[in-house]
Design an enzyme around this catalytic site. Structure first.
Site, short mmCIF file in Angstrom:
data_model
loop_
_atom_site.label_atom_id
_atom_site.label_comp_id
_atom_site.label_asym_id
_atom_site.label_seq_id
_atom_site.Cartn_x
_atom_site.Cartn_y
_atom_site.Cartn_z
N ARG A 161 35.57 50.01 65.57
CA ARG A 161 35.35 49.41 66.90
C ARG A 161 36.70 49.20 67.59
NH1 ARG A 161 32.09 44.01 66.29
NH2 ARG A 161 30.28 45.35 66.03
N ARG A 216 37.39 38.07 69.21
CA ARG A 216 36.99 39.48 69.35
C ARG A 216 37.42 40.06 70.70
NH1 ARG A 216 32.60 40.80 66.03
NH2 ARG A 216 32.66 39.57 64.13
N LYS A 218 33.23 34.42 63.36
CA LYS A 218 33.59 35.20 64.55
C LYS A 218 33.72 34.28 65.76
CE LYS A 218 30.03 37.98 64.39
NZ LYS A 218 28.83 38.82 64.65
N LYS A 256 34.01 34.56 70.15
CA LYS A 256 33.89 35.50 71.27
C LYS A 256 34.26 34.85 72.60
CE LYS A 256 30.50 38.33 68.98
NZ LYS A 256 29.15 38.92 69.03
N CYS A 300 20.16 47.34 70.52
CA CYS A 300 21.30 47.35 69.59
C CYS A 300 21.25 48.62 68.75
CB CYS A 300 21.26 46.11 68.71
SG CYS A 300 20.00 46.21 67.43
N CYS A 359 23.30 50.15 60.73
CA CYS A 359 23.48 48.71 60.59
C CYS A 359 22.84 48.21 59.30
CB CYS A 359 22.89 47.96 61.78
SG CYS A 359 23.12 46.18 61.57
N CYS A 396 17.13 42.98 64.37
CA CYS A 396 17.11 41.76 63.55
C CYS A 396 17.46 40.58 64.43
CB CYS A 396 18.08 41.91 62.37
SG CYS A 396 19.78 41.44 62.74
N CYS A 428 22.38 41.15 68.82
CA CYS A 428 23.50 41.96 69.34
C CYS A 428 23.25 42.54 70.73
CB CYS A 428 23.84 43.07 68.35
SG CYS A 428 24.38 42.44 66.76
FE1 SRM Z 1 26.64 42.26 66.58
C1 SRM Z 1 26.74 41.86 63.22
C2 SRM Z 1 26.58 45.59 66.24
C3 SRM Z 1 27.30 42.57 69.87
C4 SRM Z 1 25.72 39.00 67.04
N1 SRM Z 1 26.71 43.50 64.99
C5 SRM Z 1 26.81 43.14 63.68
C6 SRM Z 1 27.06 44.36 62.78
C7 SRM Z 1 28.54 44.52 62.64
C8 SRM Z 1 26.34 44.34 61.42
C9 SRM Z 1 27.11 43.81 60.23
O1 SRM Z 1 27.57 42.64 60.27
O2 SRM Z 1 27.24 44.53 59.27
C10 SRM Z 1 26.44 45.47 63.69
C11 SRM Z 1 26.97 46.87 63.49
C12 SRM Z 1 25.89 47.89 63.77
C13 SRM Z 1 26.39 49.28 63.85
O3 SRM Z 1 26.00 50.10 62.98
O4 SRM Z 1 27.15 49.62 64.76
C14 SRM Z 1 26.61 44.85 65.07
N2 SRM Z 1 26.99 43.79 67.80
C15 SRM Z 1 26.83 45.10 67.49
C16 SRM Z 1 26.92 45.97 68.73
C17 SRM Z 1 27.52 47.35 68.46
C18 SRM Z 1 25.53 46.08 69.36
C19 SRM Z 1 25.34 47.13 70.41
O5 SRM Z 1 24.34 47.82 70.28
O6 SRM Z 1 26.14 47.24 71.35
C20 SRM Z 1 27.76 45.04 69.62
C21 SRM Z 1 29.24 45.24 69.39
C22 SRM Z 1 30.03 44.32 70.22
C23 SRM Z 1 31.51 44.56 70.19
O7 SRM Z 1 31.93 45.58 70.74
O8 SRM Z 1 32.23 43.70 69.69
C24 SRM Z 1 27.34 43.68 69.09
N3 SRM Z 1 26.60 40.98 68.17
C25 SRM Z 1 26.81 41.33 69.47
C26 SRM Z 1 26.37 40.27 70.34
C27 SRM Z 1 26.36 40.33 71.86
C28 SRM Z 1 27.60 39.74 72.46
O9 SRM Z 1 28.56 39.41 71.76
O10 SRM Z 1 27.59 39.58 73.70
C29 SRM Z 1 25.90 39.26 69.53
C30 SRM Z 1 25.24 37.94 70.00
C31 SRM Z 1 26.22 36.95 70.49
C32 SRM Z 1 26.77 36.15 69.36
O11 SRM Z 1 27.72 36.57 68.72
O12 SRM Z 1 26.21 35.07 69.07
C33 SRM Z 1 26.06 39.71 68.16
N4 SRM Z 1 26.33 40.68 65.34
C34 SRM Z 1 25.90 39.44 65.74
C35 SRM Z 1 25.67 38.65 64.55
C36 SRM Z 1 25.15 37.19 64.52
C37 SRM Z 1 26.26 36.20 64.63
C38 SRM Z 1 25.80 34.81 64.37
O13 SRM Z 1 26.41 33.88 64.93
O14 SRM Z 1 24.88 34.59 63.59
C39 SRM Z 1 25.95 39.48 63.44
C40 SRM Z 1 25.84 39.12 61.95
C41 SRM Z 1 26.92 38.21 61.47
O15 SRM Z 1 27.92 37.95 62.14
O16 SRM Z 1 26.74 37.71 60.36
C42 SRM Z 1 26.36 40.74 63.98
FE1 SF4 Z 2 22.29 45.20 63.40
FE2 SF4 Z 2 20.81 43.09 63.89
FE3 SF4 Z 2 22.99 43.53 65.35
FE4 SF4 Z 2 20.91 45.07 65.67
S1 SF4 Z 2 20.94 42.86 66.08
S2 SF4 Z 2 23.03 45.78 65.42
S3 SF4 Z 2 20.05 45.17 63.64
S4 SF4 Z 2 22.96 43.06 63.21
#
Ligand code: SRM
Ligand code: SF4
Length: 559
Positions: free
Chosen positions: A72, A141, A204, A206, A425, A431, A470, A474
């Site tokens: 990323r 981030r 994390k 943000k 997502c 993922c 899930c 995201c």
């Molecule tokens: Fe996310 C984890 C993809 C934006 C909340 N996210 C992941 C992981 C890295 C899975 C992992 O931990 O192994 C995913 C990788 C999937 C893949 O194969 O690419 C993933 N997140 C993404 C992306 C690519 C979604 C998309 O389709 O665009 C976004 C990448 C953002 C970036 O460039 O940095 C992405 N993730 C978000 C957002 C939206 C935002 O930030 O505006 C959220 C919700 C906001 C937040 O953070 O609360 C988000 N991602 C999570 C979480 C839950 C965090 C939590 O507080 O519980 C996880 C899991 C974790 O951190 O344990 C996670």
């Molecule tokens: Fe993976 Fe869940 Fe984030 Fe979708 S919402 S990219 S399934 S961690």
């Protein structure tokens, strides 16, 4: 005292995030890394993943999973030059899976990079003046900033603020250069980390900057946010927002999506001090024993906003003023050409689920590459997984339009609003946390929903749908008018009632539904909406007004 989460020891003992990453990457006996190194790798912007479509087959053949790496980029405000786009495109084709993925945080992801090609990919990024530092893991981030950046001088300043914030909050360790870029090896103690300390953050973190009236960055989903206050065309300061976050765990009521609080006003020149104070307060008071309770939102809920603000004021030396008035009117993107304040033009292009690849009838990867060869401005990735061709001089528009048409880059724009604004997502197959499909299922789902909307005569009404595989959120489904959140293969929780400004959380209305069940549920709501909609009323607003959804905990941010 409760034990620290295991990752705390890994970070603290890592000698500035080095661990044994160099050795793990060089180890030819596995396509993956040593377990602890997979955790450390994240803070350098990469995740070890495997292809879940063939996981069982590999297991049956007694083979290790097909380890591959997601990488990323760090791209504050989502800005990159055409030369950088070409470098990114080249990496996608020569090291990754031949596609680019624009993310909901304004950057690019590569999927499918083999371990042996990680260093080469990082070196190619470095040669194009890009890196992946701190885009994942327990650090600040990629910093978001409202597009379109040169719509006004204030937008330009805000893009610059995003860059400064990103630089200021970067870890100081040279580990990235050492591991990936053959930088000089550390002799002696690791570099001091004045902002992070040796254990970095509990979770994390943000950061986003929004410029009203557009909330395209969904500021209330961020731990730290700045709402730009522009007076007489000049950026005078920001309203500070703290404690947003969407991640949750199914069936665990102690975890929940939360909208950020608006905490008060700060002058523009105190941005870095306040940001650092918010981050270090979370560093020192965030819960390091339970990862599910470690985000800033829980620190604020547990200790109270007043306590938090007092601590930030003490650390930063800035006394926050009364929140200044602001108004958001949308959290989506505006497609088509837009003229900037300087007479240059910006063309936002819809990229469904952010995926850019070449397919039989949509040669989009090639098309964007050809655009990058021609374009003389820059590119902007939006927080809604779209891309902007920015800074185009009037005489250059025709050639750009010709390429857009030739490669059908605007194919997804000739569609109903639902299709233009939907987010999904990544989910399967990369993922590891996905419980259900999202990106791959979205096209089929949109077709079925479109048929329902047409049947009720409301296909042209704007409607925001977001789906995830899930509950981590995201694609920010909890801020959508319709949110589908994966529960199991083919099954989703249905959330309804977000607004179109990113200021109201949707509520969970039904759980664990298969497609037939959630379409039937939506059909009833669409029918009622079509029959009783007020002029200009949005679906999410109608659901609340008509009493079809209600919740004692209904939350709205910023009034
Ligand atoms: Fe996310 C984890 C993809 C934006 C909340 N996210 C992941 C992981 C890295 C899975 C992992 O931990 O192994 C995913 C990788 C999937 C893949 O194969 O690419 C993933 N997140 C993404 C992306 C690519 C979604 C998309 O389709 O665009 C976004 C990448 C953002 C970036 O460039 O940095 C992405 N993730 C978000 C957002 C939206 C935002 O930030 O505006 C959220 C919700 C906001 C937040 O953070 O609360 C988000 N991602 C999570 C979480 C839950 C965090 C939590 O507080 O519980 C996880 C899991 C974790 O951190 O344990 C996670
Ligand atoms: Fe993976 Fe869940 Fe984030 Fe979708 S919402 S990219 S399934 S961690």
């Amino acid at each position: 005292m409760t034990d620290l989460a295991p990752i705390e020891k890994i970070k603290a003992d890592s000698r500035g995030l080095r661990g044994t990453l160099t050795e793990s990457i060089a180890d030819p006996t596995s396509g993956g890394l040593a377990e602890d190194d997979t955790q450390l790798l994240r803070l350098h912007g990469s995740y070890q993943q495997d292809d879940r479509d063939i996981r069982d087959q590999r297991r049956a053949q007694k083979l290790e999973p097909l380890w591959r790496f997601m990488v990323r980029l760090r791209l504050p405000g989502g800005v990159c030059t055409p030369a950088q786009w070409l470098a990114i495109d080249e990496i996608a084709r020569s090291h990754a899976n031949g596609s680019l993925r624009l993310t909901t945080r304004q950057t690019f992801q590569f999927h499918g990079i083999p371990k042996g090609e990680l260093k080469e990919s990082m070196a190619a990024l470095n040669a194009a003046l890009m890196d992946t530092i701190a885009t994942c893991g327990d650090v600040n981030r990629n910093v978001l900033a409202s597009n379109n950046p040169v719509e006004s001088p204030a937008h330009y300043e805000v893009a610059e603020c995003a860059r400064r914030l990103s630089e200021h909050l970067l870890p100081k360790t040279r580990a990235y250069h050492e591991i990936f870029l053959n930088g000089e090896k550390l002799a002696g103690s690791p570099e001091a980390e004045p902002v992070y300390g040796k254990s970095f953050l509990p979770r994390k973190f943000k950061t986003a900057i929004a410029v009203p009236p557009s909330n395209d960055v969904d500021i209330f989903a961020n731990d730290l946010g700045f709402i730009a206050i522009v007076e007489q065309g000049r950026l005078v300061g920001f309203n500070l927002t703290v404690g947003g976050g969407l991640g949750a765990t199914h069936g665990d009521a102690a975890t929940y999506p939360r909208l950020a609080d608006v905490a008060g006003f700060l002058p523009a020149d105190r941005l870095l001090e306040v940001a650092e104070a918010v981050l270090t307060t979370q560093r020192d008071f965030g819960d390091r024993t339970n990862r599910k309770h470690a985000r800033l939102k829980y620190t604020i809920v547990d200790r109270g906003l007043a306590w938090f603000v007092a601590e930030v004021e003490r650390r930063s030396g800035v006394t926050l003023g009364a929140t200044r008035p602001f108004e958001f009117t949308s959290n989506g993107d505006r497609f088509g050409w837009l003229e900037g304040f300087d007479g240059r033009w910006h063309r936002t292009i819809r990229v469904p689920a952010g995926r850019i690849a070449d397919t039989f009838d949509q040669p989009w990867l090639t098309g964007w590459r050809e655009l990058a060869k021609l374009h003389r401005g820059d590119f902007r990735i939006t927080a809604n997984q779209n891309a902007i061709i920015a800074g185009v001089a009037t005489p250059d528009r025709a050639a750009i339009n010709e390429l857009i048409a030739r490669y059908r880059l605007d194919a997804a724009e000739h569609a109903i609003p639902l299709r233009r604004d939907a987010l999904a997502c990544v989910a399967m197959p990369t993922c590891p946390l996905a419980m259900a499909e999202a990106e791959r299922y979205l096209p089929q789902l949109l077709g079925r929903l479109e048929a329902l909307l047409e049947r009720h005569g409301i296909a042209e009404v704007p409607l925001i749908l977001r789906m995830t595989g899930c509950p981590n959120g995201c694609a920010r489904p909890y801020l959508a008018e319709i949110g589908l959140v994966g529960k199991a293969p083919g099954r989703y929780n249905l959330h309804l009632g977000g607004d179109a400004r990113g200021q109201r959380l949707a509520v969970l209305v039904r759980e664990n539904l298969d497609e037939a069940a959630f379409l039937a549920e939506l059909d009833l709501h669409f029918e009622a909406f079509a029959a009783a909609r007020l002029a200009g009323e949005r679906f999410g607003d109608f659901l609340w007004r008509s009493g079809r959804i209600q919740s004692p905990a209904a939350a709205t941010a910023g009034g």
